[in-house]
Scaffold this motif. Structure first.
Motif, PDB file in Angstrom:
ATOM      1  N   ASP A 120       0.850  -1.187   0.000  1.00 25.87           N
ATOM      2  CA  ASP A 120       0.000   0.000   0.000  1.00 25.87           C
ATOM      3  C   ASP A 120       0.889   1.241   0.000  1.00 25.87           C
ATOM      4  O   ASP A 120       2.098   1.145   0.219  1.00 25.87           O
ATOM      5  CB  ASP A 120      -0.898  -0.020   1.248  1.00 25.87           C
ATOM      6  N   GLU A 158       0.712   3.478   2.271  1.00 25.07           N
ATOM      7  CA  GLU A 158       1.047   3.686   3.686  1.00 25.07           C
ATOM      8  C   GLU A 158       1.489   2.355   4.275  1.00 25.07           C
ATOM      9  O   GLU A 158       0.812   1.353   4.119  1.00 25.07           O
ATOM     10  CB  GLU A 158      -0.183   4.194   4.450  1.00 25.07           C
ATOM     11  N   ASP A 188       8.426   0.834   5.411  1.00 20.70           N
ATOM     12  CA  ASP A 188       9.362   0.874   4.286  1.00 20.70           C
ATOM     13  C   ASP A 188       9.820  -0.562   4.000  1.00 20.70           C
ATOM     14  O   ASP A 188      10.290  -1.263   4.901  1.00 20.70           O
ATOM     15  CB  ASP A 188      10.552   1.764   4.656  1.00 20.70           C
ATOM     16  N   THR A 226       5.424  -0.545   2.057  1.00 20.14           N
ATOM     17  CA  THR A 226       5.351   0.491   1.045  1.00 20.14           C
ATOM     18  C   THR A 226       6.715   0.685   0.403  1.00 20.14           C
ATOM     19  O   THR A 226       7.744   0.410   1.016  1.00 20.14           O
ATOM     20  CB  THR A 226       4.842   1.825   1.639  1.00 20.14           C
TER      21      THR A 226
END
Length: 192
Positions: free
Chosen positions: A123, A125, A128, A162
């Motif tokens: 997504d 959000e 990392d 993400t």
């Protein structure tokens, strides 16, 4: 055969002078896939959430084979299956990467969790991807090209990942995102 006959047999597709008639692709069940990957020390499965583009699917299969993915799970409905375009785009990887076709992705995720898998979603959000802990059995959900992951599946994941971006376009092609994440698992597991 005359070129016109090959054109007809390939339904107007690019055949490069070769056409092969084969039996329909036989998908695995999720149970079959879990049995097949049981001997793998840390299986890595991809879950494709309603992918529609056969070129993306073929590309993902090709990268999955190259990066050591243990298997792929796709939904039975509202999703591209194994087609001649997928097979061609995969350059034969469709023969090496086990593919399970399931009726309900949410139930499949529940079954994976019961089997000890950590399930990750993708997504805008999330964590990392470079911080992703890839040890043990894992499954990664790649969302639809336009809509991303379905809201129903987002609530079932253990963690969202993400890919940080600095450009003006704030999304990646599903095949590109999948390739980046598959190779992150490959890289991190190769360092162990």
């Amino acid at each position: 055969m005359p070129k016109q006959k090959l054109d007809t047999l390939s339904d107007g597709g690019v055949h490069q002078g070769i056409v092969l008639g084969i039996t329909p692709y036989e998908y695995l069940t999720l149970d079959d896939l879990l049995t097949k990957t049981a001997e793998v020390e840390a299986p890595f499965l991809l879950i494709l959430d309603s992918l529609e583009d056969p070129h993306n699917f073929g590309s993902i299969l090709r990268t999955a084979d190259a990066s050591g993915v243990s298997g792929v799970i796709i939904p039975k409905h509202r999703s591209v299956g194994i087609t001649p375009v997928v097979t061609k785009a995969s350059t034969g990887a469709v023969e090496y990467v086990p593919i399970a076709r399931v009726t309900n992705l949410a139930q499949s995720i529940k079954q994976l969790k019961e089997a000890g898998y950590w399930v990750f979603g993708t997504d805008m959000e999330g964590t990392d991807y470079r911080q992703w802990k890839v040890s043990g059995p894992i499954a990664l959900i790649i969302g639809n090209e336009g809509k991303g992951m379905s809201a129903g599946l987002k609530k079932d994941v253990d963690e969202m990942l993400t890919v940080p971006m600095t450009g003006h376009v704030q999304s990646l092609n599903a095949g590109v995102a999948a390739g980046l994440l598959m190779y992150e698992v490959f890289r991190k597991r190769s360092e162990l």
